[in-house]
Design an enzyme around this catalytic site. Structure first.
Site, PDB file in Angstrom:
ATOM      1  N   HIS A 331       0.852  -1.190   0.000  1.00 13.88           N
ATOM      2  CA  HIS A 331       0.000   0.000   0.000  1.00 13.88           C
ATOM      3  C   HIS A 331       0.894   1.249   0.000  1.00 13.88           C
ATOM      4  O   HIS A 331       1.692   1.439   0.909  1.00 13.88           O
ATOM      5  CB  HIS A 331      -0.906  -0.018   1.237  1.00 13.88           C
ATOM      6  CG  HIS A 331      -1.961   1.037   1.218  1.00 13.88           C
ATOM      7  ND1 HIS A 331      -3.189   0.845   0.624  1.00 13.88           N
ATOM      8  CD2 HIS A 331      -1.970   2.304   1.693  1.00 13.88           C
ATOM      9  CE1 HIS A 331      -3.917   1.946   0.753  1.00 13.88           C
ATOM     10  NE2 HIS A 331      -3.194   2.844   1.393  1.00 13.88           N
ATOM     11  N   ALA A 332       0.769   2.079  -1.040  1.00 14.61           N
ATOM     12  CA  ALA A 332       1.662   3.236  -1.189  1.00 14.61           C
ATOM     13  C   ALA A 332       1.478   4.214  -0.031  1.00 14.61           C
ATOM     14  O   ALA A 332       0.359   4.505   0.380  1.00 14.61           O
ATOM     15  CB  ALA A 332       1.372   3.943  -2.508  1.00 14.61           C
ATOM     16  N   HIS A 361       0.613  11.973  -6.032  1.00 14.47           N
ATOM     17  CA  HIS A 361      -0.141  12.079  -4.771  1.00 14.47           C
ATOM     18  C   HIS A 361       0.793  11.908  -3.569  1.00 14.47           C
ATOM     19  O   HIS A 361       0.806  12.723  -2.640  1.00 14.47           O
ATOM     20  CB  HIS A 361      -1.250  11.015  -4.724  1.00 14.47           C
ATOM     21  CG  HIS A 361      -1.941  10.924  -3.401  1.00 14.47           C
ATOM     22  ND1 HIS A 361      -3.064  11.656  -3.085  1.00 14.47           N
ATOM     23  CD2 HIS A 361      -1.654  10.205  -2.282  1.00 14.47           C
ATOM     24  CE1 HIS A 361      -3.435  11.392  -1.840  1.00 14.47           C
ATOM     25  NE2 HIS A 361      -2.600  10.505  -1.334  1.00 14.47           N
ATOM     26  N   GLU A 362       1.591  10.845  -3.585  1.00 12.66           N
ATOM     27  CA  GLU A 362       2.479  10.575  -2.446  1.00 12.66           C
ATOM     28  C   GLU A 362       3.549  11.662  -2.311  1.00 12.66           C
ATOM     29  O   GLU A 362       3.917  12.050  -1.205  1.00 12.66           O
ATOM     30  CB  GLU A 362       3.126   9.195  -2.586  1.00 12.66           C
ATOM     31  CG  GLU A 362       2.140   8.023  -2.543  1.00 12.66           C
ATOM     32  CD  GLU A 362       1.283   7.979  -1.287  1.00 12.66           C
ATOM     33  OE1 GLU A 362       1.707   8.501  -0.227  1.00 12.66           O
ATOM     34  OE2 GLU A 362       0.166   7.433  -1.353  1.00 12.66           O
ATOM     35  N   HIS A 365       2.434  14.586  -0.309  1.00 15.37           N
ATOM     36  CA  HIS A 365       2.666  14.436   1.134  1.00 15.37           C
ATOM     37  C   HIS A 365       4.095  14.850   1.475  1.00 15.37           C
ATOM     38  O   HIS A 365       4.344  15.554   2.459  1.00 15.37           O
ATOM     39  CB  HIS A 365       2.486  12.975   1.562  1.00 15.37           C
ATOM     40  CG  HIS A 365       1.075  12.477   1.576  1.00 15.37           C
ATOM     41  ND1 HIS A 365       0.095  13.039   2.355  1.00 15.37           N
ATOM     42  CD2 HIS A 365       0.482  11.450   0.918  1.00 15.37           C
ATOM     43  CE1 HIS A 365      -1.050  12.372   2.183  1.00 15.37           C
ATOM     44  NE2 HIS A 365      -0.836  11.409   1.305  1.00 15.37           N
ATOM     45  N   GLU A 389      -4.123  14.742   2.280  1.00 10.98           N
ATOM     46  CA  GLU A 389      -4.527  13.915   1.147  1.00 10.98           C
ATOM     47  C   GLU A 389      -4.785  14.752  -0.104  1.00 10.98           C
ATOM     48  O   GLU A 389      -4.577  14.294  -1.228  1.00 10.98           O
ATOM     49  CB  GLU A 389      -5.791  13.108   1.501  1.00 10.98           C
ATOM     50  CG  GLU A 389      -5.609  12.132   2.645  1.00 10.98           C
ATOM     51  CD  GLU A 389      -4.487  11.127   2.404  1.00 10.98           C
ATOM     52  OE1 GLU A 389      -4.196  10.791   1.238  1.00 10.98           O
ATOM     53  OE2 GLU A 389      -3.878  10.698   3.403  1.00 10.98           O
ATOM     54  N   HIS A 491      -7.909   0.252   5.319  1.00 13.82           N
ATOM     55  CA  HIS A 491      -7.997   1.279   6.368  1.00 13.82           C
ATOM     56  C   HIS A 491      -8.780   0.817   7.588  1.00 13.82           C
ATOM     57  O   HIS A 491      -8.678   1.426   8.650  1.00 13.82           O
ATOM     58  CB  HIS A 491      -8.610   2.555   5.787  1.00 13.82           C
ATOM     59  CG  HIS A 491      -7.788   3.142   4.692  1.00 13.82           C
ATOM     60  ND1 HIS A 491      -7.702   2.560   3.432  1.00 13.82           N
ATOM     61  CD2 HIS A 491      -6.984   4.236   4.655  1.00 13.82           C
ATOM     62  CE1 HIS A 491      -6.891   3.293   2.680  1.00 13.82           C
ATOM     63  NE2 HIS A 491      -6.443   4.301   3.384  1.00 13.82           N
ATOM     64  N   TYR A 501     -10.471  11.415   3.348  1.00 11.22           N
ATOM     65  CA  TYR A 501     -10.458  11.243   1.892  1.00 11.22           C
ATOM     66  C   TYR A 501     -11.671  11.907   1.247  1.00 11.22           C
ATOM     67  O   TYR A 501     -11.572  12.484   0.170  1.00 11.22           O
ATOM     68  CB  TYR A 501     -10.389   9.760   1.519  1.00 11.22           C
ATOM     69  CG  TYR A 501      -9.116   9.113   2.008  1.00 11.22           C
ATOM     70  CD1 TYR A 501      -7.909   9.333   1.369  1.00 11.22           C
ATOM     71  CD2 TYR A 501      -9.116   8.293   3.141  1.00 11.22           C
ATOM     72  CE1 TYR A 501      -6.729   8.749   1.823  1.00 11.22           C
ATOM     73  CE2 TYR A 501      -7.947   7.710   3.610  1.00 11.22           C
ATOM     74  CZ  TYR A 501      -6.759   7.941   2.950  1.00 11.22           C
ATOM     75  OH  TYR A 501      -5.601   7.375   3.410  1.00 11.22           O
TER      76      TYR A 501
END
Length: 593
Positions: A331-332, A361-362, A365, A389, A491, A501
């Site tokens: 899971h990224a 996306h990552e 962060h 997010e 999750h 989210y």
């Protein structure tokens, strides 16, 4: 145990210390020690996530217990300060320190940590074996079947097998876990764990759910149009005996194990099949892209708007592909190690357009981590959990435009006719609009689990009632309360709150609209690309640098000019599509009740 009780007693004897200077000095020491503990915590979790072993799992439990014990001690010390006359910033820090859900009983703390680790292990090591003896993992095997197969029975098998493999072994453990989480929250003055989770949004209890419900009511008409259109296309594909055009849609048919995003069935629902399709996955392979080049491409975007390049430690220590010979959590995720710009991503990257999107996306962060790293340790977080997010997804809204993909050499010709645009907007809606009710119902389920409105003997019924109500989907086979389908979604066993989210999927369009305005974009919102706009980057950076130092409405105002979560931007983005869907659906029965 006696030593533990003695510690608690000694803390209670501490005298009240109202002096603000003393409080500031105490906070400085607290923030530095918290930083050091966060380093150890991050390293232990990273070791386990990138090499799942019993030894590493035990280390995670040990470090978690150390942090909990220390936090309890510090919380009791903090309560001795009379903060009533202190400045807002000092008060804010003390409020953060004294907001906790930790259990005071050391044995229960250990039990909670061990159950949490065990739940994640069940999920991450889950396998399903076929009749011929070959065994499949969730990623990439079962997810691949769900994404690519168009065989109704094969899809049902993959959907059911995953849930039967990981759900039942979790259920009793999850029940114990919920009880312990609630006990910790109640010890600290919260009615239940859900109230504690919602407190992260700094709104009076009840107001967060009220806010997201109001937003949902505004976007629901768009979702209902999308649902009706997709339902008809699936009925044409699989037959009216399998997919009714007036009811709930079977959950295994959406190209995603959880029916949370539907973009993998674009080939079934594409409005204009003769138009060129923008999926640059094959082009990426042809051009020799690998994981490293994909990450460098994402880094280039952030640099182009004036944000920081990835530090060398990022390249040295990140896990960018699945390693051979050991179990990992694929899971990224992005991680902050709280020292010397040590930031990392773990991901089992595959060379395709979807993973290029995930990388942006990552890395969003990561940019957030780097931009607020000079804040006090307590403030090294998103303005609220949804902000973190939204940042990377905001960038990805630019990345996914045909104009941007052309700029970076992944696309040759960009279509400009209306049919092409409807195709592209529908593809985006399958990812963004389809997600909204899923993003809402996950925590609606958990909040009710924590409050006791949904009990262990109707966990699964409660889950499916919400999925049917909000998403308009149903299980492909009958499910009972012996099943535990919530556990099939990462999750839930990882205990990660999910309303963030939903917040993010609305806020990212607000952010995008504000940054596009800053970049001087003129034209439809869905065509905007902020690449190379330093003005947009500065606006974004100003918000990122605040971290968690101010309540989220102030951070929202810094980037958008307004203090509330507002769905008008997502509705504007999809306005041409909604108009087209209404025309397509004029003879359809909308909804699913």
């Amino acid at each position: 145990m006696e030593e533990w009780e003695g510690l608690i007693d000694s803390l209670k004897e501490l005298k009240s210390t109202p002096d603000e200077e003393e409080a500031i000095k105490w906070l400085e020491e607290y923030n530095e020690e918290l930083r050091q503990r966060n380093v150890r915590n991050a390293e232990a979790n990273w070791a386990q996530a990138t090499n799942i072993t019993d030894e590493n799992a035990a280390k995670v439990v040990e470090v978690t217990l150390e942090v909990t014990k220390w936090s309890l001690k510090k919380m009791e010390e903090a309560k001795k300060f009379d903060t009533s006359g202190f400045s807002d910033d000092v008060k804010r820090q003390f409020e953060m320190i004294t907001t906790s859900g930790s259990l005071s009983d050391e044995d229960k703390q250990r039990q909670l940590a061990e159950i949490g680790t065990e739940l994640e292990k069940i999920y991450s090591t889950g396998t399903v074996c076929q009749a011929d003896g070959t065994c499949l993992k969730l990623d990439p095997d079962l997810e691949g079947i769900i994404a690519k197969s168009r065989d109704y029975d094969r899809l049902t098998w993959a959907w059911l097998s995953w849930r039967d493999a990981v759900g039942p072994p979790m259920k009793d453990k999850y029940t114990q876990w919920v009880a312990l989480l609630n006990e910790g929250a109640q010890e600290n003055g919260f009615a239940d764990r859900g109230v504690l989770w919602r407190s992260a949004y700094e709104m009076p209890d009840g107001k967060l759910e009220e806010m997201v419900d109001a937003v949902w009511e505004q976007v629901k008409p768009l979702y209902t149009q999308l649902h009706a259109y997709v339902r008809r296309k699936l009925s044409e594909k699989y037959g009216a005996d399998k997919v009714s055009t007036t009811g709930h849609i079977p959950a295994q048919l959406f190209g995603n194990m959880w029916a949370q995003q539907w973009n993998n069935i674009y080939d079934i629902v594409v409005p204009f099949p003769d138009q060129p399709e923008i999926d640059v996955s094959d082009t990426m392979v042809e051009q020799g892209y690998d994981a490293l080049r994909m990450f460098k491409t994402a880094e280039e975007f952030f640099k182009s708007i004036g944000l920081r390049p990835m530090p060398q430690v990022f390249w040295d220590k990140s896990m960018l592909v699945r390693p051979a010979g050991r179990e990992v959590v694929c899971h990224a995720s992005a991680e902050d190690f709280y020292h010397d710009s040590d930031v990392r991503i773990k991901m089992c990257t595959k060379v395709n357009q979807e993973d290029l999107y995930v990388i942006h996306h990552e890395m969003g962060h990561i940019e957030y981590f780097l931009t607020y790293e000079d804040q006090k340790t307590l403030y090294r977080g998103g303005a609220n959990p949804g902000f973190h997010e939204a940042v990377g997804d905001t960038i990805a809204l630019s990345v996914n435009t045909p104009g941007h993909l052309k700029k970076i050499g992944l696309l040759q010709n960009v279509g400009h006719n209306q049919d092409f645009e409807i195709n592209e907007l529908l593809k985006m809606a399958l990812a963004k609009v389809a997600f909204l009710p899923f993003g809402l119902m996950i925590d609606k389920w958990r909040w009710r689990v924590f409050s006791g409105d949904i009990t262990p003997d109707n966990y699964n019924t409660g889950w499916w009632n919400l999925r049917m109500k909000y998403q308009g989907i149903k299980p492909p086979v009958e499910r009972t309360d012996k099943d535990f389908d919530p556990g099939a979604k990462y999750h839930i066993p990882s205990g990660t709150p999910y309303i963030r989210y939903f917040f993010s999927f609305i806020a990212q369009f607000q952010f995008h609209q504000a940054l596009c305005k800053e970049a001087g974009h003129d034209g439809p919102l869905h065509k905007c690309d902020i690449y190379e706009s330093k003005a947009a980057g500065t606006k974004l950076k100003n918000m990122l640098s605040m971290g968690e130092s101010r309540p989220w409405p102030e951070a929202m105002k810094a980037i958008t000019g307004q203090e509330k979560l507002d769905p008008s931007a997502i509705l504007k983005y999809f306005e041409p599509l909604e108009k087209w869907l209404r025309e397509q659906n004029k003879d359809e029965k909308l909804g699913w009740d």
